[in-house]
Motif scaffolding. Structure first.
Motif, PDB file in Angstrom:
ATOM      1  N   CYS A  51       0.827  -1.210   0.000  1.00 39.49           N
ATOM      2  CA  CYS A  51       0.000   0.000   0.000  1.00 39.49           C
ATOM      3  C   CYS A  51       0.860   1.258   0.000  1.00 39.49           C
ATOM      4  O   CYS A  51       0.559   2.233  -0.710  1.00 39.49           O
ATOM      5  N   VAL A  57      -1.133   4.369  -1.498  1.00 40.48           N
ATOM      6  CA  VAL A  57      -2.523   4.275  -1.057  1.00 40.48           C
ATOM      7  C   VAL A  57      -2.677   5.049   0.254  1.00 40.48           C
ATOM      8  O   VAL A  57      -1.823   4.954   1.135  1.00 40.48           O
ATOM      9  N   LEU A  73      -3.692   5.308   3.665  1.00 39.50           N
ATOM     10  CA  LEU A  73      -4.010   4.290   4.664  1.00 39.50           C
ATOM     11  C   LEU A  73      -5.191   4.671   5.546  1.00 39.50           C
ATOM     12  O   LEU A  73      -5.731   3.821   6.257  1.00 39.50           O
ATOM     13  N   VAL A 104      -7.742   1.011   0.797  1.00 38.16           N
ATOM     14  CA  VAL A 104      -6.902  -0.072   1.325  1.00 38.16           C
ATOM     15  C   VAL A 104      -7.497  -1.427   0.957  1.00 38.16           C
ATOM     16  O   VAL A 104      -6.776  -2.353   0.543  1.00 38.16           O
ATOM     17  N   ALA A 109      -6.834  -2.226  -2.646  1.00 35.94           N
ATOM     18  CA  ALA A 109      -5.450  -2.674  -2.836  1.00 35.94           C
ATOM     19  C   ALA A 109      -5.295  -4.124  -2.405  1.00 35.94           C
ATOM     20  O   ALA A 109      -4.612  -4.919  -3.065  1.00 35.94           O
TER      21      ALA A 109
END
Length: 224
Positions: free
Chosen positions: A47, A52, A54, A60, A63
């Motif tokens: 991630c 990404v 979080l 998340v 992903a």
């Protein structure tokens, strides 16, 4: 080599030594080994690499649904790759420890990884030691032996410091051990043994003594 079913579920807080002990126990019984915490760490690494957010639970989860993980299950050879990249060392870095709780507390992500963990146990022919934080209660509540390995906070901090080669100061160690446990315990109770789970406190035990205590607990569970 026997093909008799033997699934050992082992939980414990950070720094309890469960990974090293679980590997040794797997070798003793000739079993496969699964480090479920490494799965969460590897997803955290992925991630971060994919940038990404979080704090965005949906991002998340998206992903995680495309997570290209390849993880070995041999106790004496650690193999963890993400999209072909060896991340064995990278997932132990402080930045991963500092962010992994954001991944582990995502319910959708947990469901995905729990299914992967159950598949790994099945694919081992139900001959595996699986260790983590919710193995005894969620992933494999029907395991042949269920163990909670713990130790005092002082001992766990010292062990994690040695594991990291003295690269972390006291504040960093507290963040990685105590603070992370506090966050993750909101999702799973891995500090108290559930019914039917054997507690092994290694605070006053060395490594070999801890292994012996766990092996004894497994043998006793098999005789019930």
């Amino acid at each position: 080599m026997t093909s008799e079913r033997l699934v050992i579920a082992m939980d414990g807080p950070s720094g309890s030594g469960k990974s090293s002990v679980a590997k040794a126990v797997a070798q003793h019984f000739g079993l496969a080994y699964l480090d479920t915490g490494a799965m969460y760490r590897a997803l955290t690494w992925y991630c971060l690499q994919q940038q990404v957010d979080l704090t965005d639970a949906d991002a998340v989860l998206a992903a995680a649904q495309n997570f290209p993980l390849s993880q070995g299950t041999t106790a004496d050879v650690e193999m963890i790759e993400v999209d072909g990249v060896d991340v064995v060392e990278a997932i132990r870095e402080p930045r991963i420890s500092e962010n992994v709780s954001a991944i582990a507390s995502n319910r959708g992500v947990r469901d995905l990884l729990i299914n992967m963990q159950r598949d790994a146990i099945k694919n081992s022919g139900y001959r595996m030691v699986a260790e983590g934080r919710d193995i005894t209660t969620v992933v494999a509540p029907d395991a042949d032996a269920r163990i909670l390995l713990t130790a005092s906070e002082e001992v766990r901090l010292a062990r994690r410091g040695l594991q990291l080669g003295g690269t972390q100061n006291n504040e960093q160690l507290a963040q990685q051990v105590s603070a992370r446990d506090a966050k993750d315990s909101k999702v799973n109770n891995f500090t108290e043994a559930a019914e039917g789970v054997t507690l092994v406190d290694s605070s006053d035990l060395n490594f070999e003594e801890t292994i012996d205590a766990v092996i004894k607990a497994v043998e006793e569970a098999r005789q019930k």
